[in-house]
Design an enzyme around this catalytic site. Structure first.
Site, mmCIF file in Angstrom:
data_model
loop_
_atom_site.group_PDB
_atom_site.id
_atom_site.type_symbol
_atom_site.label_atom_id
_atom_site.label_comp_id
_atom_site.label_asym_id
_atom_site.label_seq_id
_atom_site.Cartn_x
_atom_site.Cartn_y
_atom_site.Cartn_z
ATOM 1 N N PHE A 155 68.054 71.719 69.487
ATOM 2 C CA PHE A 155 67.233 72.913 68.657
ATOM 3 C C PHE A 155 66.212 72.632 67.735
ATOM 4 O O PHE A 155 65.632 73.519 67.303
ATOM 5 C CB PHE A 155 68.330 73.683 67.766
ATOM 6 C CG PHE A 155 69.435 74.175 68.731
ATOM 7 C CD1 PHE A 155 69.385 75.208 69.470
ATOM 8 C CD2 PHE A 155 70.559 73.404 68.889
ATOM 9 C CE1 PHE A 155 70.514 75.835 70.322
ATOM 10 C CE2 PHE A 155 71.697 73.859 69.688
ATOM 11 C CZ PHE A 155 71.512 75.176 70.427
ATOM 12 N N LEU A 156 65.654 71.344 67.809
ATOM 13 C CA LEU A 156 64.293 71.039 66.897
ATOM 14 C C LEU A 156 63.373 71.924 67.264
ATOM 15 O O LEU A 156 63.119 72.200 68.375
ATOM 16 C CB LEU A 156 64.173 69.585 66.940
ATOM 17 C CG LEU A 156 63.634 69.055 68.127
ATOM 18 C CD1 LEU A 156 62.290 69.273 68.559
ATOM 19 C CD2 LEU A 156 63.851 67.502 67.978
ATOM 20 N N GLU A 158 59.119 71.787 67.555
ATOM 21 C CA GLU A 158 57.884 71.098 67.354
ATOM 22 C C GLU A 158 57.254 71.521 66.017
ATOM 23 O O GLU A 158 57.233 72.835 65.747
ATOM 24 C CB GLU A 158 57.079 71.536 68.502
ATOM 25 C CG GLU A 158 57.530 70.774 69.950
ATOM 26 C CD GLU A 158 56.584 70.735 71.003
ATOM 27 O OE1 GLU A 158 55.495 71.157 70.905
ATOM 28 O OE2 GLU A 158 57.338 70.541 72.065
ATOM 29 N N TYR A 261 57.157 88.133 63.642
ATOM 30 C CA TYR A 261 55.833 88.392 63.590
ATOM 31 C C TYR A 261 55.038 88.472 65.029
ATOM 32 O O TYR A 261 55.414 88.069 65.786
ATOM 33 C CB TYR A 261 55.081 86.746 63.190
ATOM 34 C CG TYR A 261 55.645 86.665 61.652
ATOM 35 C CD1 TYR A 261 54.995 86.920 60.691
ATOM 36 C CD2 TYR A 261 56.842 85.873 61.583
ATOM 37 C CE1 TYR A 261 55.246 86.731 59.479
ATOM 38 C CE2 TYR A 261 57.152 85.469 60.207
ATOM 39 C CZ TYR A 261 56.307 86.040 59.283
ATOM 40 O OH TYR A 261 56.662 85.650 57.938
ATOM 41 N N CYS A 270 58.985 75.445 75.619
ATOM 42 C CA CYS A 270 60.044 75.824 75.970
ATOM 43 C C CYS A 270 60.587 77.202 76.014
ATOM 44 O O CYS A 270 61.136 77.653 77.058
ATOM 45 C CB CYS A 270 61.021 75.539 74.324
ATOM 46 S SG CYS A 270 61.061 73.672 74.244
ATOM 47 N N LYS A 331 51.125 76.530 68.521
ATOM 48 C CA LYS A 331 51.697 76.977 67.171
ATOM 49 C C LYS A 331 51.225 75.842 66.134
ATOM 50 O O LYS A 331 50.829 74.872 66.672
ATOM 51 C CB LYS A 331 53.065 76.996 67.073
ATOM 52 C CG LYS A 331 54.168 75.868 67.358
ATOM 53 C CD LYS A 331 55.637 76.218 67.232
ATOM 54 C CE LYS A 331 56.428 74.957 67.084
ATOM 55 N NZ LYS A 331 57.539 75.225 66.619
HETATM 56 N N1 LIG Z 1 59.668 69.984 72.954
HETATM 57 C C1 LIG Z 1 60.644 70.789 72.221
HETATM 58 O O1 LIG Z 1 60.476 71.200 71.083
HETATM 59 C C2 LIG Z 1 62.287 70.845 72.646
HETATM 60 C C3 LIG Z 1 63.056 71.205 71.750
HETATM 61 C C4 LIG Z 1 64.411 71.372 72.210
HETATM 62 C C5 LIG Z 1 64.739 70.872 73.362
HETATM 63 N N2 LIG Z 1 63.787 70.484 74.283
HETATM 64 C C6 LIG Z 1 64.139 70.039 75.689
HETATM 65 O O2 LIG Z 1 64.139 68.533 75.721
HETATM 66 C C7 LIG Z 1 63.890 68.027 76.982
HETATM 67 C C8 LIG Z 1 62.839 67.220 76.725
HETATM 68 O O3 LIG Z 1 61.694 67.736 76.221
HETATM 69 P P1 LIG Z 1 60.406 67.185 75.535
HETATM 70 O O4 LIG Z 1 59.491 68.087 75.065
HETATM 71 O O5 LIG Z 1 60.825 65.980 74.779
HETATM 72 O O6 LIG Z 1 59.673 66.439 76.969
HETATM 73 P P2 LIG Z 1 58.545 65.337 77.080
HETATM 74 O O7 LIG Z 1 57.752 65.674 78.391
HETATM 75 O O8 LIG Z 1 57.753 65.366 75.930
HETATM 76 O O9 LIG Z 1 59.114 63.935 77.454
HETATM 77 C C9 LIG Z 1 60.267 63.801 78.500
HETATM 78 C C10 LIG Z 1 59.773 62.106 78.618
HETATM 79 O O10 LIG Z 1 60.684 61.790 79.592
HETATM 80 C C11 LIG Z 1 60.213 60.701 80.291
HETATM 81 N N3 LIG Z 1 61.061 60.469 81.724
HETATM 82 C C12 LIG Z 1 61.023 61.240 82.800
HETATM 83 N N4 LIG Z 1 62.044 60.727 83.628
HETATM 84 C C13 LIG Z 1 62.459 59.562 83.026
HETATM 85 C C14 LIG Z 1 63.393 58.657 83.555
HETATM 86 N N5 LIG Z 1 63.976 58.667 84.725
HETATM 87 N N6 LIG Z 1 63.745 57.947 82.707
HETATM 88 C C15 LIG Z 1 63.347 57.767 81.406
HETATM 89 N N7 LIG Z 1 62.372 58.380 81.059
HETATM 90 C C16 LIG Z 1 61.823 59.485 81.869
HETATM 91 C C17 LIG Z 1 58.773 61.037 80.376
HETATM 92 O O11 LIG Z 1 57.840 59.983 80.860
HETATM 93 C C18 LIG Z 1 58.460 61.567 79.051
HETATM 94 O O12 LIG Z 1 57.896 60.810 78.375
HETATM 95 C C19 LIG Z 1 63.605 69.557 78.099
HETATM 96 O O13 LIG Z 1 64.581 69.672 78.690
HETATM 97 C C20 LIG Z 1 63.212 70.353 76.708
HETATM 98 O O14 LIG Z 1 63.372 71.554 77.322
HETATM 99 C C21 LIG Z 1 62.525 70.233 73.953
#
Ligand SMILES: NC(=O)c1ccc[n+]([C@@H]2O[C@H](COP(=O)([O-])OP(=O)(O)OC[C@H]3O[C@@H](n4cnc5c(N)ncnc54)[C@H](O)[C@@H]3O)[C@@H](O)[C@H]2O)c1
Length: 455
Positions: A155-156, A158, A261, A270, A331
């Site tokens: 739930f973090l 960015e 807002y 997301c 944001k």
């Molecule tokens: N970004 C956010 O704020 C946030 C917050 C909560 C949840 N999420 C969820 O978390 C998940 C990840 O999001 P993110 O923003 O960190 O994605 P991201 O795209 O920043 O990072 C994903 C990483 O996974 C790597 N990857 C892909 N396939 C791989 C594999 N088989 N083995 C190893 N590494 C692999 C990619 O190279 C990439 O570096 C998503 O499902 C997203 O919805 C994101």
């Protein structure tokens, strides 16, 4: 505890760094060699306040390492977090190819008991698919090693990711009630114990409910934003100040002040994809999520509102006209420009023939990258990447604010007025007060505040 994080993106890197900070021995895996090299050379691939220090400290202490070695990553962690991306597929559903590839990799190399934790945002039922994908690999190898799949959505936010991870308002853990599931729950309890010292923040549930909880949370937040944006547009028409309304309703504890807002629309990696994916899940069960469909439609329209206001003020053809844009990231406190409203605005202004000068405190490199994808070379030539907020202003018809960075909140209005061709501000985030702006001699356009602008 020995932890492996699969996927070293926003979520994986923050999770890995923060778990290492608590004393765990963390192995972060990624398929992206450049990202891993950068991290191993002391660099950080994303802008996230506080992250660089946590990563540096824990690398130096030997508790955090980065690698592309799949076999070593599977060997390392008793707990294997899957934190890879789940981008939207063509039909809007979550694309699970990376999650399932990660699961198969675990099955390909594991020799002893593993707790596989889905941290990525995944649709209901993904836990089962991960289990099957992994089991198939074990069967193909003829290996009988125990494992269980746990759901632990993240739930973090960015821009405040480290803070959110270290001080979570809740930890959601879904597990099954098999002996392995209960063993995994005990392990997760131990892993997250440092976060629960002050009071218990963990919500225990079954895997499917945990998966659903993440989508429900994002859908609710997106709904609040679209609700306020729709009301703001009505407020503009009926002569109401949406900011007064926001305060008036937010003070009701049943409603609360957060996420009310009005603005230029939500973006990021997301909300747009998660709202779509939940709608897609519903359609698989022949159900329509009417509210969420409206949330999405309202948001798509809202991203056009700032541009439309500009066009109605300066005319449909903006050839020979120049505009200053402050804020490009979707944001503040991030350089993430995925689905950012600024991209829509820039497209609108260029389509109408204008030139723009753009500035963002941290997203300039990312802006150069994504705008090169969005725009043709000729269009890109009409975008100037400025070196400071003030550097955007010279000769501009108006200043347009798209992202609510703190650094934009108290600017030198005298300097702005002197540099702009006309003293006109379009405030896509309602950062300023219309009466103050009027006193300062600006023509001011906010979102849902036209009553004050007219007075
Ligand atoms: N970004 C956010 O704020 C946030 C917050 C909560 C949840 N999420 C969820 O978390 C998940 C990840 O999001 P993110 O923003 O960190 O994605 P991201 O795209 O920043 O990072 C994903 C990483 O996974 C790597 N990857 C892909 N396939 C791989 C594999 N088989 N083995 C190893 N590494 C692999 C990619 O190279 C990439 O570096 C998503 O499902 C997203 O919805 C994101």
């Amino acid at each position: 505890m020995k932890i492996t994080i699969i996927g070293t993106g926003y979520v994986g890197l923050v999770t890995g760094a923060c778990l290492a900070e608590l004393g765990n021995d963390v192995f972060c895996l990624d398929v992206d060699q450049r990202k891993i090299d950068l991290l191993n050379n002391g660099g950080i691939p994303i802008h996230e306040p506080g992250l660089e220090e946590v990563v540096a400290r824990n690398r130096a202490a030997g508790r955090l390492r980065f690698s592309t070695d799949v076999a070593a990553s599977v060997e390392h962690g008793e707990v294997q977090f899957i934190a890879v991306g789940t981008p939207p597929d063509e039909d809007g559903s979550a694309d699970l190819q990376y999650v399932l590839a990660a699961a198969r990799n675990i099955g390909r190399y594991m020799t002893g008991f593993k707790v596989v934790v889905d941290k990525s945002t995944v649709p209901v039922g993904t836990g089962d698919r991960v289990r099957i994908a992994l089991q198939e690999q074990l069967q193909a190898r003829g290996v009988d090693a125990g494992f269980t799949v746990v759901s632990n959505p993240e739930f973090l936010k960015e821009g405040a990711a480290v803070e959110d991870f270290m001080r979570p308002d809740r930890i959601v853990i879904g597990h099954d009630s098999t002996p392995e599931g209960l063993q995994a729950a005990a392990l997760m309890k131990r892993l997250y114990a440092p976060f629960n010292r002050n009071h218990e923040r963990t919500f225990w549930m079954d895997v499917r409910s945990a998966e659903f909880t993440k989508y429900a949370a994002n859908a609710m937040l997106a709904t609040r934003i679209s609700f306020m944006n729709e009301l703001a547009n009505l407020a503009d028409n009926v002569g109401v100040d949406i900011e007064a309304v926001r305060r008036g309703i937010g003070s009701d504890p049943r409603i609360g002040h957060s996420f009310l807002y009005a603005g230029a629309g939500y973006g990021g990696s997301c909300f747009p994809k998660d709202v779509q994916a939940l709608e897609r899940t519903a359609r698989q069960y022949e159900q329509d999520l009417h509210i969420l469909r409206a949330v999405e439609t309202v948001n798509d329209k809202q991203k056009l509102v700032l541009g439309r206001k500009l066009l109605s003020r300066f005319g449909a053809y903006l050839g020979g006209k120049h505009f200053a844009i402050w804020g490009l990231a979707f944001k503040p406190n991030t350089d993430d420009m995925r689905e950012a409203p600024a991209r829509v605005l820039i497209r609108q202004l260029l389509d109408a023939g204008a030139t723009v000068a753009v500035y963002d405190p941290v997203a300039m490199d990312e802006a150069r990258r994504v705008l090169a994808l969005d725009l043709s070379a000729a269009e890109l030539a009409r975008v100037r990447f400025a070196s400071s907020p003030m550097d955007t202003l010279d000769g501009a018809e108006a200043l347009v604010i798209v992202t609510e960075w703190k650094a934009f909140r108290s600017p030198d209005f005298g300097q702005i007025k002197a540099a702009l061709k006309h003293a006109v501000v379009f405030d896509g985030r309602n950062l300023f007060e219309p009466d103050v702006m009027a006193e300062l001699g600006f023509e001011y356009h906010g979102i849902g505040r036209s009553v004050l602008t007219r007075n």
